[in-house]
Motif scaffolding. Structure first.
Motif, PDB file in Angstrom:
ATOM      1  N   UNK A 216      58.400  29.304  42.430  1.00 31.28           N
ATOM      2  CA  UNK A 216      59.439  28.590  43.179  1.00 31.28           C
ATOM      3  C   UNK A 216      58.760  27.627  44.142  1.00 31.28           C
ATOM      4  N   UNK A 217      59.468  26.547  44.466  1.00 36.01           N
ATOM      5  CA  UNK A 217      58.901  25.537  45.374  1.00 36.01           C
ATOM      6  C   UNK A 217      58.599  26.162  46.736  1.00 36.01           C
ATOM      7  N   UNK A 218      59.515  27.028  47.175  1.00 32.75           N
ATOM      8  CA  UNK A 218      59.343  27.640  48.493  1.00 32.75           C
ATOM      9  C   UNK A 218      58.120  28.554  48.537  1.00 32.75           C
ATOM     10  N   UNK A 219      57.901  29.294  47.423  1.00 34.16           N
ATOM     11  CA  UNK A 219      56.744  30.192  47.393  1.00 34.16           C
ATOM     12  C   UNK A 219      55.433  29.400  47.358  1.00 34.16           C
ATOM     13  N   UNK A 220      55.442  28.231  46.749  1.00 30.90           N
ATOM     14  CA  UNK A 220      54.227  27.406  46.731  1.00 30.90           C
ATOM     15  C   UNK A 220      53.848  27.080  48.170  1.00 30.90           C
ATOM     16  N   UNK A 221      54.836  26.620  48.916  1.00 28.86           N
ATOM     17  CA  UNK A 221      54.641  26.282  50.323  1.00 28.86           C
ATOM     18  C   UNK A 221      54.096  27.486  51.100  1.00 28.86           C
ATOM     19  N   UNK A 222      54.757  28.624  50.953  1.00 26.13           N
ATOM     20  CA  UNK A 222      54.397  29.841  51.684  1.00 26.13           C
ATOM     21  C   UNK A 222      53.010  30.350  51.303  1.00 26.13           C
ATOM     22  N   UNK A 223      52.748  30.368  49.983  1.00 25.34           N
ATOM     23  CA  UNK A 223      51.464  30.887  49.509  1.00 25.34           C
ATOM     24  C   UNK A 223      50.315  30.064  50.084  1.00 25.34           C
ATOM     25  N   UNK A 224      50.489  28.750  50.116  1.00 18.49           N
ATOM     26  CA  UNK A 224      49.433  27.892  50.671  1.00 18.49           C
ATOM     27  C   UNK A 224      49.256  28.192  52.161  1.00 18.49           C
TER      28      UNK A 224
END
Ligand code: ADP
Ligand code: MG
Ligand code: ZN
Length: 474
Positions: A216-224
């Motif tokens: 998910x786009x949100x998880x990409x942000x969070x994971x980074x």
């Protein structure tokens, strides 16, 4: 202080009807292991044959990112053992991928943009799925052998924001090309994020950590964000060299942390070698000519909406970001309405009413109906306020705009004679206020507008009311 460096590998499942090297269907959610055959089960003697539509879709992607499409590419074997891979190797393209050296532009909210280089896009076969069910693990091989295009960027992104913009843009491009369903929940568009940090100003690349399979786009942000935090703390605590190793990690969205999947010690030895069971992948001239003639892309559509309908850049970006919204918008315009009104009624009024899992694609009010609704405001049949009532009604009941206007009695009073009569009466009944207005208390216009709207039961055209009142009170 540190800079962040990010490179992305995106696995997009191509929407072919059959698998990469056999004629099994690629349909999703079927009974486990039903879509299999000797080839994708890797039974002895079964040989792979390349699905030509995979090359066709690769040409489209390559063209869209301005890349070199290699007329000859090769397949390689990547060996690894895992229960979801019956071949015990993956067929992929290491040495000569089908697409190389492309670019993709990302656009920031402030109107600036940046070019991200794409190293390559290569064809590979997906694995099956392991399903863990209590103390038993099961294997479903329906997905084994479905075609993926892995799109690998250069480490050109320097913030989580840039990474998300890149993934969104790529997502929208594959949807516009219709080469992938790119459904992130179903796993047909998955992202591996490579992250490293370096002291500000340094140009060398430091150790990268790969966070696998983010959907998910949100998880990409969070994971980074959490991974950068981990690396920064390790550096500041003087334990960077011990703790930050080149490894594969997993993002745990519940605990908001990344966790090691396998470290360097266990790093796989893939023993790549050219796939002996397959011929070279050749792209003939006629195939290249046909599939490099691609449909309009998001950026082109955006520019066209700005120049053709006078949309603001920002609105055009919102409209074109996903294909469903763009199609809906263009279908609304077929009713002969203004672009600006179409934007408002689609992105504000309809969008706000799409709740409970509804989206543009599943909207109970279709584009033609929305277009007609706006048309009825433009031709002064109803006021904007009445149109909202009509839309509320249509969200709940299947009908058409004109019937609902009739049914709810919302037709606007466009008879100037009738309006004049109402206004004359109101002024006559409020001579004191009219006097004060003439004496300079212009605020009182609002009072007269309110009275008129009330007397007309909301069916008077507010603009006509305003104009007529001003003229009569002057
Ligand atoms: P692998 O298959 O081993 O993951 P790839 O070449 O397919 O290797 O992908 C490597 C990815 O990592 C690319 O997207 C690349 O841009 C990125 N990358 C390489 N070095 C760094 C680094 N130091 N920091 C962040 N990303 C990096
Ligand atoms: Mg990788
Ligand atoms: Zn098969």
């Amino acid at each position: 202080m540190f800079d962040i460096v990010i490179g992305l590998e995106v696995h997009t499942q191509l929407n072919t009807t059959t698998k990469l090297f056999c004629s099994c269907p690629t349909s999703f959610n079927d009974r486990p292991n039903i879509n299999t055959c000797p080839t994708c089960l890797a039974l002895p003697g079964a040989l792979p044959v390349l699905n030509k539509s995979v090359l066709e879709k690769s040409i489209m992607l390559g063209t869209a990112i301005g890349a070199t499409v290699n007329r000859t590419s090769f397949f390689d074997r990547k060996s690894y053992f895992y229960p979801d891979s019956p071949t015990s190797y993956q067929i992929t393209q290491l040495y000569k991928p089908v697409v190389e050296h492309g670019t993709l532009d990302i656009d920031f909210e402030d109107g600036t943009s940046k070019t991200i280089r794409i190293n390559r896009a290569h064809i590979e076969a997906d694995a099956g799925k392991n399903i863990h069910d209590g103390s038993v693990s099961k294997v479903d091989l329906n997905r084994a052998g479905t075609p993926l295009l892995e799109i690998v960027s250069e480490p050109d992104m320097f913030s989580a924001e840039e990474a998300v913009l890149y993934v969104k843009k790529l997502h929208s491009i594959v949807r516009y090309l219709d080469i992938s369903n790119a459904n992130m929940q179903e796993g047909s568009f998955r992202v591996d994020v490579n992250v490293s940090i370096r002291p500000k100003g340094d140009t060398k690349l430091y150790t990268r950590v790969e966070i696998k399979n983010i959907n998910s786009f949100r998880f990409i942000q969070k994971a980074i964000e959490v991974e950068v935090q981990r690396q920064t703390e390790a550096w500041e605590d003087g334990v960077y060299d011990e703790e930050i190793r080149q490894e594969t990690r997993l993002f745990d969205q519940v605990k908001q942390e990344t966790r090691s999947m396998r470290g360097k010690e266990e790093a796989a030895d893939y023993r790549y070698f050219p796939e002996p069971d397959l011929l070279k992948a050749l792209i003939p001239d006629d195939m290249f000519a046909k599939f490099s003639d691609i449909p309009e892309l998001p950026d082109e559509k955006k520019a066209r909406l700005v120049s053709e309908y006078g949309l603001r850049e920002y609105d055009a970006a919102v409209i074109t970001a996903d294909l469903e919204t763009a199609h809906f918008f263009e279908a609304m315009l077929k009713e002969g309405i203004s672009g600006k009104n179409a934007v408002t009624w689609l992105t504000v009024e309809l969008q706000a009413r799409l709740k409970g899992g509804l989206s543009i694609a599943t909207s109970p009010v279709d584009a033609k109906t929305m277009g007609t609704l706006v048309k009825r405001i433009e031709d002064k049949t109803i006021s904007g306020k009445a149109a909202k009532e009509v839309l509320d009604y249509l969200m709940e009941n299947a009908s058409d705009v004109d019937s609902v206007i009739e049914k709810l009695g919302l037709k606007q009073m466009n008879d100037t004679g009738a309006l004049e009569k109402i206004i004359d009466e109101i002024i006559a009944n409020n001579e004191d206020k009219a006097e004060q207005y003439r004496g300079g208390k212009e605020k009182l216009l609002g009072f007269f507008v309110g009275q008129t709207m009330k007397a007309s039961k909301g069916t008077a055209n507010p603009q006509s009311v305003n104009e007529m009142l001003k003229a009569k009170l002057a």
